[in-house]
Design a protein around this motif. Sequence first.
Motif: not given
Length: 635
Positions: A477-505
């Motif tokens: 959530s620290v990637l964004f200001q008050n960004g816990s909602w972004i982290a919660e939704e991005a988690r659904h894209a797991r499993p990640f095969d690389g940092v690029y995939a995390m960024r994309h999510a």
Amino acid sequence: MFGRTRSKKPLSQHPVDEVLPTGKLALYGFQHVLAFYAGAVIVPILLANAIGLSDQQLIHLINADLFTCGIASIIQALGFWKIGVRLPLLQGVTFTAVSPMIAIGLAAGGGTEGLVTIYGSVIVAGLFTFFIAPFFSKLVRFFPPVVTGTVISVIGIALLPVAAKDAAGGDSDAPDFASLTNLAYAFGTLAIILVIYRISRGFLSTVAVLIGLVVGTVLAAVLGHAHFDAVASSEWFGVTTPFHFGWPKFSVTAIISMVVVMLITAVETTGDVFATGEIVKKRITRDDIARALRADGLATTIGGVLNSFPYTCFAENVGLVRLTRIKSRYVIVSAGLFMILIGLIPKAGAIVAGIPHPVLGGAGLAMFGTVAVVGFQTLSRVDFHDQRNVMVVAVSVGLALVPIGVPKFFSNVPDSLQVIVGSGITLGSLSAILLNLLFNVLGGKKNRVNSADPTPNRVTLDQVNQMSREEFTRRFSVLFQNGSWIAEEARHARPFDGVYAMRHAFHNVLFDAPDDRQLELIKSYPDLAGKALVEKVLGPESLRDQCAAGLDRLTFEEYDRFHDLTEAYHEKFGFPLVICVRENTKEAIFATAEARLANSPAQERATALVEIAKIANLRLSDLVDEPPVPAIPST
């Protein structure tokens, strides 16, 4: 474009610049005079007794003091050119100068001979303060909340014993000192003020101190404990003339002593200006400090010419501004006119002088206490998880209380140092400044890395993919200001095969969010080089980003430039200027910001989202280890 935007005037008038109706100006101004009067006349009384002046000479000193106080207050509050801070700050003779002036006067032989030597040093010290004001004001960056909060708190705490002594009767050698009668007047006055505050929310609450002083004095007069005998013997009219006691004499030793006094006074004035800025909700800049100190210097020089003494902002009346919540600087102008009038009419001064000490002391307990509270509020913005800040405040407050609690503690210290160690306000203020330099300034990058750039615990992709929902959200959530909602939704894209995939999510969630949620996110980002950075109250990620770009090490001109840019940007677009500042130079940031002011609102919202994505990318690189690229076998 930028120049035109910056030149726009504010839509509404700041309460500091409000001109109240004449009746209210007069009433509020007179209240300031009553609260200020005892402190104003105590310096000439102490000095006259110490160097052997006659009663008639003392009366002239008091009249000159009040007359010049009025002029000084008008200069400070009304202001002209680059002189006067234009805040509701009343000017009075500084207590810091009492001991040095007595020493100068006695060394010159006492009497009027000593007095003219004092005036010579006062005139030169005033000119010195006037001309060094812009240079001293550059030190304002060494006054973060941990320093200003400590100084303001120390001022209030150090003044409370003065109020307590007045409440007990004023003269500790008098047989009725601390008598039940005196205490009854003091606490009765305080009770009247508190009752008015409790039952009133309108005009009455703003003049509670005045009502308490008047009612307390009337009761004391009816019961025979307030005397106005001096009124009959005082003249109706008296004018202080320049160099009334003779032409000033200039002694190098005396001038050096008084210059030291004015440097210390400059620190106290800076604290009072910051305290008043906190109360009236007005941003204090380097230019404000310079204007306040120029007014101090000019008033001090005028004081030396008109048979008075060094001037500074009176902390007593800072407390009254807080109590009354009346922020108009024109109230102080009104008080200045009253003081000039009282200085010209000795009978009027004698009436005000008839207010009993216990009554003044009761009101002082409330006023001086509120000064300390302003300091506490400033300290509430300090990070006390940092032990260095704890030590700055603890040691400074402790040292400030030493000369107050044990007046003879420094009795064996040389006279040349008594101006520093003999005053709790001076000792505590200098301690806060020096300890902040030692702990928070010197050492440069080392301290910044410890406080602003903690190395986060990095994790691998395997660990990321195995994290629980709570752990993933907390960490990213620290990637964004008050960004816990972004982290919660991005988690659904797991499993990640690389940092690029995390960024994309994370980017998918960011750019697919509804417009109102995107705008809310943009508005949550802090200003670049803003007040939160200066006071080190940013979140660790934002603090690390801005410090990495050197935004915590700007010149005053650069801070002002950032302030103007962000103000113009806010005014045009309605949200903060968001730039990925890490790995950028200051000049590149300035150029980018000024160019973006030409964008349309729609363009700028899209640009801000792109910058937010860039910031998140860099923060993600801090948190997750990129898998190594497999080596290509050699043939």
